[in-house]
Design a protein around this motif. Structure first.
Motif, PDB file in Angstrom:
ATOM      1  N   ASN A  57       0.785  -1.233   0.000  1.00  0.00           N
ATOM      2  CA  ASN A  57       0.000   0.000   0.000  1.00  0.00           C
ATOM      3  C   ASN A  57       0.823   1.294   0.000  1.00  0.00           C
ATOM      4  O   ASN A  57       0.567   2.208   0.794  1.00  0.00           O
ATOM      5  CB  ASN A  57      -0.998   0.014   1.171  1.00  0.00           C
ATOM      6  N   ASN A 154      -7.175   4.005   3.257  1.00  0.00           N
ATOM      7  CA  ASN A 154      -7.574   2.779   2.553  1.00  0.00           C
ATOM      8  C   ASN A 154      -9.086   2.526   2.635  1.00  0.00           C
ATOM      9  O   ASN A 154      -9.529   1.482   3.123  1.00  0.00           O
ATOM     10  CB  ASN A 154      -6.786   1.602   3.136  1.00  0.00           C
ATOM     11  N   ASP A 156     -11.122   2.019   0.193  1.00  0.00           N
ATOM     12  CA  ASP A 156     -11.567   1.037  -0.796  1.00  0.00           C
ATOM     13  C   ASP A 156     -13.003   1.267  -1.240  1.00  0.00           C
ATOM     14  O   ASP A 156     -13.818   0.343  -1.292  1.00  0.00           O
ATOM     15  CB  ASP A 156     -11.362  -0.384  -0.272  1.00  0.00           C
ATOM     16  N   ASP A 181      -2.917   2.586  -4.488  1.00  0.00           N
ATOM     17  CA  ASP A 181      -3.821   1.430  -4.410  1.00  0.00           C
ATOM     18  C   ASP A 181      -4.964   1.518  -5.420  1.00  0.00           C
ATOM     19  O   ASP A 181      -6.132   1.340  -5.072  1.00  0.00           O
ATOM     20  CB  ASP A 181      -4.362   1.288  -2.970  1.00  0.00           C
ATOM     21  N   HIS A 183      -7.428   0.339  -8.386  1.00  0.00           N
ATOM     22  CA  HIS A 183      -8.019  -0.918  -8.832  1.00  0.00           C
ATOM     23  C   HIS A 183      -8.641  -0.676 -10.197  1.00  0.00           C
ATOM     24  O   HIS A 183      -9.359   0.308 -10.381  1.00  0.00           O
ATOM     25  CB  HIS A 183      -9.112  -1.389  -7.874  1.00  0.00           C
ATOM     26  N   GLU A 190     -14.811  -6.129  -1.255  1.00  0.00           N
ATOM     27  CA  GLU A 190     -13.434  -6.587  -1.519  1.00  0.00           C
ATOM     28  C   GLU A 190     -13.158  -7.920  -0.811  1.00  0.00           C
ATOM     29  O   GLU A 190     -12.071  -8.150  -0.276  1.00  0.00           O
ATOM     30  CB  GLU A 190     -12.405  -5.531  -1.078  1.00  0.00           C
TER      31      GLU A 190
HETATM   32 CA    CA Z   1      -7.148  -1.283  -0.443  1.00  0.00          CA
END
Ligand code: CA
Ligand code: CA
Length: 299
Positions: A57, A154, A156, A181, A183, A190
């Motif tokens: 990360n 993080n 996400d 990070d 995607h 996730e």
């Molecule tokens: Ca992540």
């Protein structure tokens, strides 16, 4: 245009990291990012366990935004996200929700061709590039980039895509924005331990907002607005995201807290960002038109 190299990254969000560059409010900046494995997994023989947590990360930055001071809100508009032609997914034998059910460690290379991510010969879907780690420095802590919190990091949140707007707290002078990070794709939750982890480039416009009362982190994406909350458990994170949205609605419309709470289950959706990081992250999505109907304008 200012471009930040992925060779200058941090592994924690911290008030103590020296900035690698400076920008003014209103500037557009490019962040070049490594994938969450520091680009060290290049084939299916490379395993996640071989990398070591001191390489996981990396977040490019931090960027110092002139004039940002504690109490302000940093508005980050995601102008563009470009990703590399190859991404990576992993499983783990001892991490994530599947580990107790017997997953072995595995690496899967995901090719991106013609803007589609190829899972296997039968399954491919259009990419929807998103930012996994995006955050500012906490006031007085050094928090690993892999751990989400009120400072972002993080989260996400697969809604943080091109065109989205992310509002983050400013806890220290300059805000100290960092991100990484990326995607190519990620499903809500996730659950398999990773999204399609991929290097890339993010173009953002950063704006400092003074005296803006909005619950951070906050995201506008597509036709929706959303609170994002991180807590020890998914239940707590879900409750926090819901309460933050209901309070925000009550504060900015003529609805009271009770009416706002009913409106959430009338028109909104509770969603799960991720359940595989050290803390859990949920978000509450509401249609933006509800705010438009009350004449509320997001800054
Ligand atoms: Ca992540
Ligand atoms: Ca990731």
């Amino acid at each position: 245009m200012l471009k930040l190299s992925c060779e200058k990254s941090v592994l924690s969000m911290s008030p103590h990291h020296p900035p690698i560059a400076m920008a003014n409010s209103g500037d557009t900046v490019i962040f070049e990012t490594k994938d969450c494995f520091s680009n060290l997994i290049q084939c299916e023989k490379d395993m996640f366990s071989s990398i070591g947590w001191d390489r996981v990360n990396p977040a490019t930055g931090p960027l110092y935004i002139n004039g940002a001071k504690p109490g302000d809100v940093l508005k980050v508009e995601i102008v563009d996200i470009i990703v590399a032609p190859q991404g990576t997914m992993v499983t783990s034998a001892n991490l994530g929700v599947f580990a107790p059910y017997g997953t072995e460690e595995r690496t899967k290379i995901i090719r991106v061709e013609n803007d589609r991510a190829i899972f296997n010969e039968k399954i491919s879907i259009p990419i929807d590039p998103m930012i996994g780690v995006i955050g500012t420095a906490p006031a007085d802590e050094d928090i690993p980039t892999g751990t989400p919190g009120t400072h972002g990091a993080n989260m996400d949140c697969h809604r943080i895509t091109k065109g989205a707007v992310v509002y983050l707290p400013v806890n220290v002078d300059g805000a100290l924005l960092a991100m990484g990070d990326l995607h190519a794709l990620m499903g809500d939750g996730e659950v398999g331990m990773s999204g399609v982890e991929i290097p890339g480039e993010v173009t953002v416009k950063v704006t400092v907002l003074e005296n803006y009362d909005i619950p951070t982190p906050f995201v506008i994406s597509g036709n929706d607005v959303m609170t994002v909350c991180t807590e020890e458990t998914l239940m707590q994170a879900s409750a926090s995201a819901s309460v933050a949205m209901a309070r925000f609605i009550a504060a900015n419309t003529d609805m009271d807290f009770e009416d706002a709470s009913m409106l959430l289950s009338f028109a909104g959706n509770l969603c799960t960002n991720q359940i595989v990081d050290p803390l859990m992250t949920a978000r509450y999505e509401m249609p933006k038109w509800i705010f438009d109907a009350y004449g509320y304008e997001f800054r």
